[in-house]
Design a protein around this motif. Structure first.
Motif, mmCIF file in Angstrom:
data_model
loop_
_atom_site.group_PDB
_atom_site.id
_atom_site.type_symbol
_atom_site.label_atom_id
_atom_site.label_comp_id
_atom_site.label_asym_id
_atom_site.label_seq_id
_atom_site.Cartn_x
_atom_site.Cartn_y
_atom_site.Cartn_z
ATOM 1 N N LEU A 86 106.323 1.025 -51.230
ATOM 2 C CA LEU A 86 104.864 0.969 -51.337
ATOM 3 C C LEU A 86 104.382 0.088 -52.479
ATOM 4 C CD1 LEU A 86 104.100 4.761 -50.737
ATOM 5 C CD2 LEU A 86 103.851 2.901 -49.085
ATOM 6 N N GLY A 87 105.258 -0.226 -53.418
ATOM 7 C CA GLY A 87 104.833 -0.987 -54.585
ATOM 8 C C GLY A 87 104.197 -0.084 -55.615
ATOM 9 N N SER A 88 103.255 -0.604 -56.376
ATOM 10 C CA SER A 88 102.577 0.195 -57.400
ATOM 11 C C SER A 88 101.298 0.805 -56.830
ATOM 12 C CB SER A 88 102.214 -0.679 -58.607
ATOM 13 O OG SER A 88 101.190 -1.594 -58.267
ATOM 14 N N PHE A 89 100.897 1.934 -57.398
ATOM 15 C CA PHE A 89 99.669 2.577 -56.940
ATOM 16 C C PHE A 89 98.469 1.672 -57.168
ATOM 17 C CE2 PHE A 89 95.830 4.987 -58.110
ATOM 18 C CZ PHE A 89 95.564 5.549 -56.881
ATOM 19 N N ARG A 90 98.464 0.952 -58.267
ATOM 20 C CA ARG A 90 97.321 0.095 -58.583
ATOM 21 C C ARG A 90 97.130 -0.979 -57.497
ATOM 22 N NH1 ARG A 90 94.596 -0.821 -63.849
ATOM 23 N NH2 ARG A 90 95.835 0.982 -64.487
ATOM 24 N N ASP A 91 98.237 -1.603 -57.090
ATOM 25 C CA ASP A 91 98.152 -2.603 -56.019
ATOM 26 C C ASP A 91 97.803 -1.948 -54.680
ATOM 27 O OD1 ASP A 91 98.792 -4.579 -57.831
ATOM 28 O OD2 ASP A 91 100.945 -4.566 -57.346
ATOM 29 N N TYR A 92 98.365 -0.760 -54.458
ATOM 30 C CA TYR A 92 98.101 -0.020 -53.217
ATOM 31 C C TYR A 92 96.618 0.330 -53.099
ATOM 32 C CZ TYR A 92 98.683 3.732 -49.728
ATOM 33 O OH TYR A 92 98.589 4.532 -48.617
ATOM 34 N N VAL B 179 101.049 11.035 -62.230
ATOM 35 C CA VAL B 179 102.316 11.248 -62.925
ATOM 36 C C VAL B 179 102.422 12.684 -63.417
ATOM 37 C CG1 VAL B 179 103.707 10.597 -64.928
ATOM 38 C CG2 VAL B 179 102.547 8.827 -63.569
ATOM 39 N N SER B 180 101.338 13.213 -63.997
ATOM 40 C CA SER B 180 101.356 14.582 -64.539
ATOM 41 C C SER B 180 101.595 15.619 -63.454
ATOM 42 C CB SER B 180 100.035 14.876 -65.259
ATOM 43 O OG SER B 180 99.856 14.015 -66.364
ATOM 44 N N SER B 181 101.173 15.317 -62.240
ATOM 45 C CA SER B 181 101.374 16.273 -61.145
ATOM 46 C C SER B 181 102.673 16.018 -60.389
ATOM 47 C CB SER B 181 100.188 16.223 -60.175
ATOM 48 O OG SER B 181 99.974 14.920 -59.683
ATOM 49 N N GLY B 182 103.485 15.082 -60.888
ATOM 50 C CA GLY B 182 104.804 14.849 -60.301
ATOM 51 C C GLY B 182 104.845 13.791 -59.215
ATOM 52 N N VAL B 183 103.763 13.035 -59.046
ATOM 53 C CA VAL B 183 103.717 11.999 -58.019
ATOM 54 C C VAL B 183 104.045 10.651 -58.666
ATOM 55 C CG1 VAL B 183 102.335 10.858 -56.252
ATOM 56 C CG2 VAL B 183 101.933 13.283 -56.790
ATOM 57 N N PRO B 184 105.059 9.935 -58.186
ATOM 58 C CA PRO B 184 105.389 8.628 -58.777
ATOM 59 C C PRO B 184 104.290 7.607 -58.494
ATOM 60 C CG PRO B 184 106.690 9.017 -56.799
ATOM 61 C CD PRO B 184 105.977 10.296 -57.081
ATOM 62 N N ILE B 185 104.092 6.671 -59.416
ATOM 63 C CA ILE B 185 103.093 5.624 -59.204
ATOM 64 C C ILE B 185 103.753 4.276 -58.916
ATOM 65 C CG2 ILE B 185 101.301 6.757 -60.554
ATOM 66 C CD1 ILE B 185 102.004 4.940 -62.890
ATOM 67 N N GLU B 186 105.064 4.269 -58.814
ATOM 68 C CA GLU B 186 105.816 3.074 -58.408
ATOM 69 C C GLU B 186 106.785 3.489 -57.306
ATOM 70 O OE1 GLU B 186 105.592 -0.033 -59.468
ATOM 71 O OE2 GLU B 186 104.272 0.172 -61.216
ATOM 72 N N ASN B 187 106.871 2.649 -56.258
ATOM 73 C CA ASN B 187 107.772 2.960 -55.153
ATOM 74 C C ASN B 187 108.304 1.656 -54.580
ATOM 75 O OD1 ASN B 187 107.950 3.400 -51.911
ATOM 76 N ND2 ASN B 187 108.641 5.233 -52.995
ATOM 77 N N GLU B 188 109.574 1.664 -54.208
ATOM 78 C CA GLU B 188 110.210 0.440 -53.720
ATOM 79 C C GLU B 188 109.534 -0.086 -52.460
ATOM 80 O OE1 GLU B 188 114.646 -1.016 -52.219
ATOM 81 O OE2 GLU B 188 114.418 0.842 -53.365
ATOM 82 N N ALA C 292 94.196 8.091 -53.838
ATOM 83 C CA ALA C 292 95.303 8.792 -54.497
ATOM 84 C C ALA C 292 95.823 9.930 -53.615
ATOM 85 C CB ALA C 292 94.859 9.321 -55.846
ATOM 86 N N MET C 293 94.939 10.594 -52.857
ATOM 87 C CA MET C 293 95.385 11.633 -51.924
ATOM 88 C C MET C 293 96.302 11.040 -50.860
ATOM 89 S SD MET C 293 92.023 14.014 -51.202
ATOM 90 C CE MET C 293 92.865 14.724 -49.773
ATOM 91 N N ILE C 294 95.899 9.884 -50.333
ATOM 92 C CA ILE C 294 96.719 9.233 -49.309
ATOM 93 C C ILE C 294 98.065 8.804 -49.898
ATOM 94 C CG2 ILE C 294 96.856 7.273 -47.724
ATOM 95 C CD1 ILE C 294 93.799 7.338 -47.550
ATOM 96 N N TRP C 295 98.023 8.265 -51.116
ATOM 97 C CA TRP C 295 99.261 7.855 -51.804
ATOM 98 C C TRP C 295 100.201 9.051 -51.986
ATOM 99 C CZ3 TRP C 295 101.770 3.580 -53.759
ATOM 100 C CH2 TRP C 295 102.734 3.789 -54.745
ATOM 101 N N ALA C 296 99.675 10.165 -52.479
ATOM 102 C CA ALA C 296 100.510 11.348 -52.713
ATOM 103 C C ALA C 296 101.079 11.892 -51.404
ATOM 104 C CB ALA C 296 99.699 12.427 -53.427
ATOM 105 N N SER C 297 100.289 11.843 -50.337
ATOM 106 C CA SER C 297 100.760 12.383 -49.057
ATOM 107 C C SER C 297 101.897 11.551 -48.471
ATOM 108 C CB SER C 297 99.606 12.464 -48.059
ATOM 109 O OG SER C 297 99.114 11.179 -47.749
ATOM 110 N N ASN C 298 102.028 10.283 -48.912
ATOM 111 C CA ASN C 298 103.150 9.464 -48.451
ATOM 112 C C ASN C 298 104.492 10.048 -48.873
ATOM 113 O OD1 ASN C 298 101.676 7.395 -47.156
ATOM 114 N ND2 ASN C 298 101.256 6.386 -49.098
ATOM 115 N N PHE C 299 104.507 10.840 -49.949
ATOM 116 C CA PHE C 299 105.739 11.422 -50.467
ATOM 117 C C PHE C 299 105.973 12.839 -49.944
ATOM 118 C CE2 PHE C 299 104.217 8.276 -53.486
ATOM 119 C CZ PHE C 299 105.342 7.502 -53.700
ATOM 120 N N GLY C 300 104.993 13.394 -49.209
ATOM 121 C CA GLY C 300 105.161 14.727 -48.646
ATOM 122 C C GLY C 300 104.021 15.649 -49.022
#
Length: 520
Positions: A433-439, A422-431, A381-389
């Protein structure tokens, strides 16, 4: 009350009371050698005395395997500690060698008992001589003959020294493990260890000297109003260069006006231009990483650096054994798959004790987790969030760290991880990257394993770990040394950038727990 008022108004502590601090050491410990300069500051600053005692430790961790590539984590940690001790010894002007690793310290430790018996006030001087022989001499000689000469150099007779050793061996096989001090009250499991008999508290490692000083300060035993309870640089310098009691930086967003002003004045348009990168490895399931977050971010406030937070998960079960909250209370622990031994329980309890005290100074709480978690999902999840900045990663960490240590976050539950992203403002779906669950099941897992392999390659052993120009600093207690190195490289953002930050760190920022609670 009268004593308190008088003490603070006159600048002197309680001269009617005193405290004895038992300090357990072994001459084969490089940290004990470096600690000596700090031990001298305790009776200088407080109405107390230090009582040095022997504790014979094992040096099996330094036995080199037949295959040099087959090095256990324990051996890697031991080698890191040796390198770390040398790093601090050099700041004291000490050229420490490796010669003390395999030296037989038994005779030297019996010498401590002999010195305590005859003239305790000269024990510290004797210890300095033995440590120098063990760690500075390329061919150390700690034979009984040399030990007797060292004792005589301290002005103490050695007639009957061999008989003294023989008698101790006959009477007490644990003579070099504290002569009866190795019990439940003291919980000595390694060196250096500080024990306060009045409060029955034990403190492990050289960095715990701050807690010892704090206890003395709370009892008004200081000799002067200028004495500070926490002087981290006393560990590095015989005479501290900078003393700061309270240091903290506001935690509202990281790259502040001061740094912007610096970049504009130097014509630096791009964010990372001419700044130094600092990799900081953290784990959401580590209270030590949690308590180091704001101190790590403060580096960006004071220096022209960019902090890069990276995930690292430690196999806690392999190091401290596995246990659950229920298993600890169960009568049949084997049925709960408990693998934690008595020594491991002592270290875990002590770790939480230290973290809770440090957390209280930061206006937060640390509650022990109900089990040993696998934090792989949190790391991904840290790596996922860092993809957005960086901002998204900061917000995710600010949101989840407090919840983790209030037992409100199951880091192994992907549903909860998604919820808090989601609560911290990080999207879990991205065009893209796909979904966080799959990621998390594919690309994210591969990237996390790559980060872990890279960390292992540079020598990361735990969290928090700071890596600057390839040099590894394991633990937040090294932040003062990191700041010193950054200052020496001319990276300070102004002339008054503080170098030394106290181990007992207190932030000046407001408590954000309420804001986080309102968003759950």
């Amino acid at each position: 009350k009268n004593l308190s008022r008088k003490s603070f108004s006159t600048g002197c502590g309680n001269t009617m009371a005193s405290e004895t601090i038992e300090v357990f050491i072994d001459f084969k410990s490089p940290y004990c050698f470096v600690l000596l300069a700090s031990l001298e500051t305790i009776p200088r600053d407080y109405h107390c005395e230090t009582h040095i005692l022997p504790f014979l430790t094992s040096n099996n961790a330094f036995d080199r395997p037949a295959n040099s590539s087959d090095i256990s984590r324990r051996q890697r940690m031991a080698l890191y500690k040796l390198f770390d001790a040398k790093r601090y010894a050099s700041l004291q002007g000490i050229s420490m060698l490796d010669s003390g690793l395999q030296v037989d310290t038994e005779a030297g430790l019996y010498g401590i008992l002999w010195m305590n018996k005859n003239n305790k006030s000269k024990t510290l001087h004797y210890c300095k001589m033995v440590f120098e022989q063990a760690w500075i001499n390329p061919h150390p000689n700690l034979s009984i003959h040399w030990i007797k000469e060292a004792i005589q150099d301290c002005g103490i007779e050695t007639n009957g020294f061999e008989d003294f050793i023989s008698e101790l061996k006959r009477e007490d096989n644990n003579a070099l493990k504290g002569r009866g001090y190795l019990n439940e009250a003291r919980d000595v499991v390694g060196v250096p260890c500080f024990f306060l008999p009045n409060s029955q508290e034990s403190f492990y490692s050289q960095y715990s000297l701050s807690f010892v000083r704090k206890r003395l300060h709370d009892k008004l035993l200081f000799r002067s109003k200028d004495v500070l309870p926490d002087v981290t640089c006393a560990f590095r310098y015989p005479e501290p260069k900078i003393r700061i009691d309270v240091y903290g930086m506001p935690s509202t967003h990281r790259k502040r006006e001061l740094q912007v002003r610096y970049r504009k004045s130097h014509g630096l348009q791009h964010y990372n231009r001419n700044s130094k990168a600092i990799d900081v490895y953290i784990d959401i399931k580590s209270p030590h990483a949690y308590l180091a977050m704001e101190m790590s971010r403060a580096l960006e406030e004071d220096f022209n650096v960019d902090v890069n937070f990276l995930p690292f998960t430690l196999p806690i079960g392999n190091i401290y054994g596995n246990a659950t909250k229920k298993a600890k209370k169960a009568t049949d622990k084997s049925s709960k798959q408990e693998t934690r031994n008595t020594t491991q329980w002592k270290m875990v309890k002590y770790g939480y004790k230290v973290c809770r005290e440090l957390a209280a100074l930061q206006n937060t709480k640390i509650l022990g987790t109900p089990k040993v978690y696998d934090s792989t999902l949190g790391c991904i999840a840290m790596i996922w969030a860092s993809n957005f900045g960086r901002k998204y990663l900061d917000d995710f960490l600010d949101f989840t760290f407090p919840l983790m240590w209030q037992r409100k976050f199951n880091i192994e539950d992907i549903g909860e991880v998604e919820k808090f992203l989601v609560s911290s403002g990080v999207p879990i779906e991205n065009e893209l990257l796909g979904s966080f669950r799959d990621y998390a099941a594919a690309e994210g897992l591969v990237k996390f394993k790559s980060v872990m392999n890279q960390a292992a390659g540079i020598g990361v052993l735990g969290v928090p770990t700071f890596v600057i120009d390839g040099e590894v600093f394991f633990g937040k207690e090294h932040l003062s040394l990191i700041r010193l190195k950054l200052s020496q490289q001319g990276l300070g953002l102004n002339a008054e950038t503080p170098i030394d930050v106290p181990y007992l760190w207190r932030p000046t920022s407001s408590d954000r727990t309420g804001a986080i609670e309102s968003r759950i």
